[in-house]
Design a protein around this motif. Structure first.
Motif, PDB file in Angstrom:
ATOM      1  N   VAL A 107       0.791  -1.120  -0.113  1.00 13.40           N
ATOM      2  CA  VAL A 107       0.225   0.051   0.002  1.00 13.40           C
ATOM      3  C   VAL A 107       0.727   1.180  -0.082  1.00 13.40           C
ATOM      4  N   ARG A 108       1.967   1.002   0.376  1.00 13.50           N
ATOM      5  CA  ARG A 108       2.975   2.298   0.650  1.00 13.50           C
ATOM      6  C   ARG A 108       3.219   2.952  -0.569  1.00 13.50           C
ATOM      7  N   ASN A 109       3.225   2.073  -1.898  1.00  9.16           N
ATOM      8  CA  ASN A 109       3.329   2.527  -3.218  1.00  9.16           C
ATOM      9  C   ASN A 109       2.176   3.410  -3.750  1.00  9.16           C
ATOM     10  N   ASN A 110       1.001   3.529  -2.819  1.00  9.94           N
ATOM     11  CA  ASN A 110      -0.361   3.960  -3.420  1.00  9.94           C
ATOM     12  C   ASN A 110      -0.316   5.273  -2.470  1.00  9.94           C
ATOM     13  N   ILE A 111       0.566   5.740  -1.696  1.00 12.78           N
ATOM     14  CA  ILE A 111       0.367   6.995  -0.886  1.00 12.78           C
ATOM     15  C   ILE A 111       1.247   8.093  -1.831  1.00 12.78           C
ATOM     16  N   GLN A 112       0.313   9.047  -1.930  1.00 11.87           N
ATOM     17  CA  GLN A 112       0.890  10.010  -2.635  1.00 11.87           C
ATOM     18  C   GLN A 112       0.949  11.423  -1.693  1.00 11.87           C
ATOM     19  N   LEU A 113       1.886  12.330  -1.860  1.00 11.42           N
ATOM     20  CA  LEU A 113       2.230  13.380  -1.357  1.00 11.42           C
ATOM     21  C   LEU A 113       2.032  14.491  -2.525  1.00 11.42           C
ATOM     22  N   ILE A 114       1.127  15.265  -2.580  1.00 10.63           N
ATOM     23  CA  ILE A 114       0.915  16.290  -3.464  1.00 10.63           C
ATOM     24  C   ILE A 114       1.101  17.671  -2.869  1.00 10.63           C
ATOM     25  N   SER A 115       2.257  18.471  -3.386  1.00 14.30           N
ATOM     26  CA  SER A 115       2.171  19.926  -3.019  1.00 14.30           C
ATOM     27  C   SER A 115       1.589  20.779  -4.025  1.00 14.30           C
ATOM     28  N   SER A 116       0.877  21.707  -3.435  1.00 15.55           N
ATOM     29  CA  SER A 116       0.194  22.634  -4.220  1.00 15.55           C
ATOM     30  C   SER A 116       0.193  24.002  -3.626  1.00 15.55           C
ATOM     31  N   ASP A 117      -0.243  24.928  -3.938  1.00 15.65           N
ATOM     32  CA  ASP A 117      -0.416  26.432  -3.618  1.00 15.65           C
ATOM     33  C   ASP A 117      -2.013  26.626  -3.185  1.00 15.65           C
ATOM     34  N   CYS A 118      -1.956  27.347  -1.936  1.00 18.67           N
ATOM     35  CA  CYS A 118      -3.274  27.342  -1.223  1.00 18.67           C
ATOM     36  C   CYS A 118      -3.358  29.014  -1.043  1.00 18.67           C
ATOM     37  N   CYS A 123       0.761  24.259   0.413  1.00 16.95           N
ATOM     38  CA  CYS A 123      -0.175  23.226   1.166  1.00 16.95           C
ATOM     39  C   CYS A 123       0.309  21.658   0.704  1.00 16.95           C
ATOM     40  N   LEU A 124       0.152  20.829   1.481  1.00 20.67           N
ATOM     41  CA  LEU A 124       0.310  19.496   1.266  1.00 20.67           C
ATOM     42  C   LEU A 124      -0.947  18.586   1.189  1.00 20.67           C
ATOM     43  N   ARG A 125      -1.196  17.999   0.181  1.00 16.94           N
ATOM     44  CA  ARG A 125      -2.289  16.951   0.436  1.00 16.94           C
ATOM     45  C   ARG A 125      -1.956  15.493   0.423  1.00 16.94           C
ATOM     46  N   ILE A 126      -2.313  14.676   1.375  1.00 14.67           N
ATOM     47  CA  ILE A 126      -1.874  13.346   1.467  1.00 14.67           C
ATOM     48  C   ILE A 126      -3.091  12.369   1.121  1.00 14.67           C
ATOM     49  N   ARG A 127      -2.657  11.627   0.010  1.00 10.52           N
ATOM     50  CA  ARG A 127      -3.766  10.753  -0.665  1.00 10.52           C
ATOM     51  C   ARG A 127      -3.264   9.200  -0.649  1.00 10.52           C
ATOM     52  N   ILE A 128      -4.286   8.435   0.143  1.00  9.70           N
ATOM     53  CA  ILE A 128      -3.827   7.069   0.076  1.00  9.70           C
ATOM     54  C   ILE A 128      -4.816   6.422  -0.646  1.00  9.70           C
ATOM     55  N   VAL A 129      -4.546   5.446  -1.733  1.00  7.99           N
ATOM     56  CA  VAL A 129      -5.344   4.580  -2.567  1.00  7.99           C
ATOM     57  C   VAL A 129      -5.209   3.200  -1.947  1.00  7.99           C
ATOM     58  N   PHE A 130      -6.432   2.713  -1.324  1.00  2.00           N
ATOM     59  CA  PHE A 130      -6.335   1.340  -0.629  1.00  2.00           C
ATOM     60  C   PHE A 130      -7.386   0.434  -1.504  1.00  2.00           C
ATOM     61  N   PRO A 131      -6.393  -0.724  -1.872  1.00  2.00           N
ATOM     62  CA  PRO A 131      -7.292  -1.762  -2.573  1.00  2.00           C
ATOM     63  C   PRO A 131      -8.512  -2.588  -1.673  1.00  2.00           C
ATOM     64  N   TYR A 132      -9.672  -2.380  -2.157  1.00  2.00           N
ATOM     65  CA  TYR A 132     -10.778  -3.177  -1.384  1.00  2.00           C
ATOM     66  C   TYR A 132     -11.640  -4.019  -2.392  1.00  2.00           C
ATOM     67  N   ALA A 163      -5.954  13.915   3.333  1.00  2.00           N
ATOM     68  CA  ALA A 163      -6.199  14.878   4.226  1.00  2.00           C
ATOM     69  C   ALA A 163      -5.047  16.382   3.630  1.00  2.00           C
ATOM     70  N   SER A 164      -5.219  17.218   4.271  1.00  2.00           N
ATOM     71  CA  SER A 164      -4.545  18.376   3.781  1.00  2.00           C
ATOM     72  C   SER A 164      -3.862  19.121   4.962  1.00  2.00           C
TER      73      SER A 164
END
Length: 167
Positions: A107-118, A123-132, A163-164
């Motif tokens: 699952v570690r490979n499906n964790i994205q840390l996305i930097s953006s402008d707020c 800002c940093l957005r954290i996104r976890i994609v979990f296989p279900y 989460a952001s």
């Protein structure tokens, strides 16, 4: 009088035969929804824990919002630690926290840390994609097929926790 009771017994069996499948389907739906809800909460909590870790590490981030690779790994470690505290791994990998951590390496490979402008801030957005899905074994109950109605495949194949954090 006894023939009247015998007829009532037959009607009770018939009523049970008609109601039992609907009750079992309802029970399956409640348990499936509860498992999905629990897993979604665990994912969101893990993303929030990662955002908290990013907030604590922000002094080492560069001005443009670039995150050093060591800090990326620390944030991902915090997310994996949070996820491993919840029994969301497949049954064969769910014995101990160590077993869950080993399985969550995928699952570690499906964790994205996305930097953006707020609005001028970083800002940093954290996104976890979990296989279900049934293939990964993370569903508590599999999808079912009902004659005449067909597949009951309303269950999602992936769940996403986000989460952001303002840096």
């Amino acid at each position: 009088m006894t023939s009247h009771r015998r007829n009532q017994r037959g009607s009770v069996v018939l009523e049970a035969a008609l109601v039992l499948p609907a009750m079992l389907l309802l029970l399956w739906g409640v348990v499936s929804f509860g498992a999905i809800f629990y897993t979604q909460i665990a994912l969101t909590r893990a993303a929030e824990d990662g955002a908290t870790a990013a907030n604590l590490l922000r002094a080492s981030f560069s001005e443009g919002g670039n995150i050093p690779s060591d800090d990326v790994e620390r944030i991902k470690d915090e997310i994996i630690n949070s996820l491993s505290a919840s029994p969301i791994a497949p049954k064969e990998h769910n014995g101990t926290i160590g077993d869950r951590r080993a399985w969550l390496a995928e699952v570690r490979n499906n964790i994205q840390l996305i930097s953006s402008d707020c609005n001028g801030a970083s800002c940093l957005r954290i996104r976890i994609v979990f296989p279900y899905d049934n293939g990964s074994g993370t569903r508590i109950l599999p999808s079912i097929t009902i004659p005449v109605i067909g597949d009951m495949n309303w269950l999602p194949d992936t769940l996403v926790g986000e989460a952001s954090v303002l840096l």
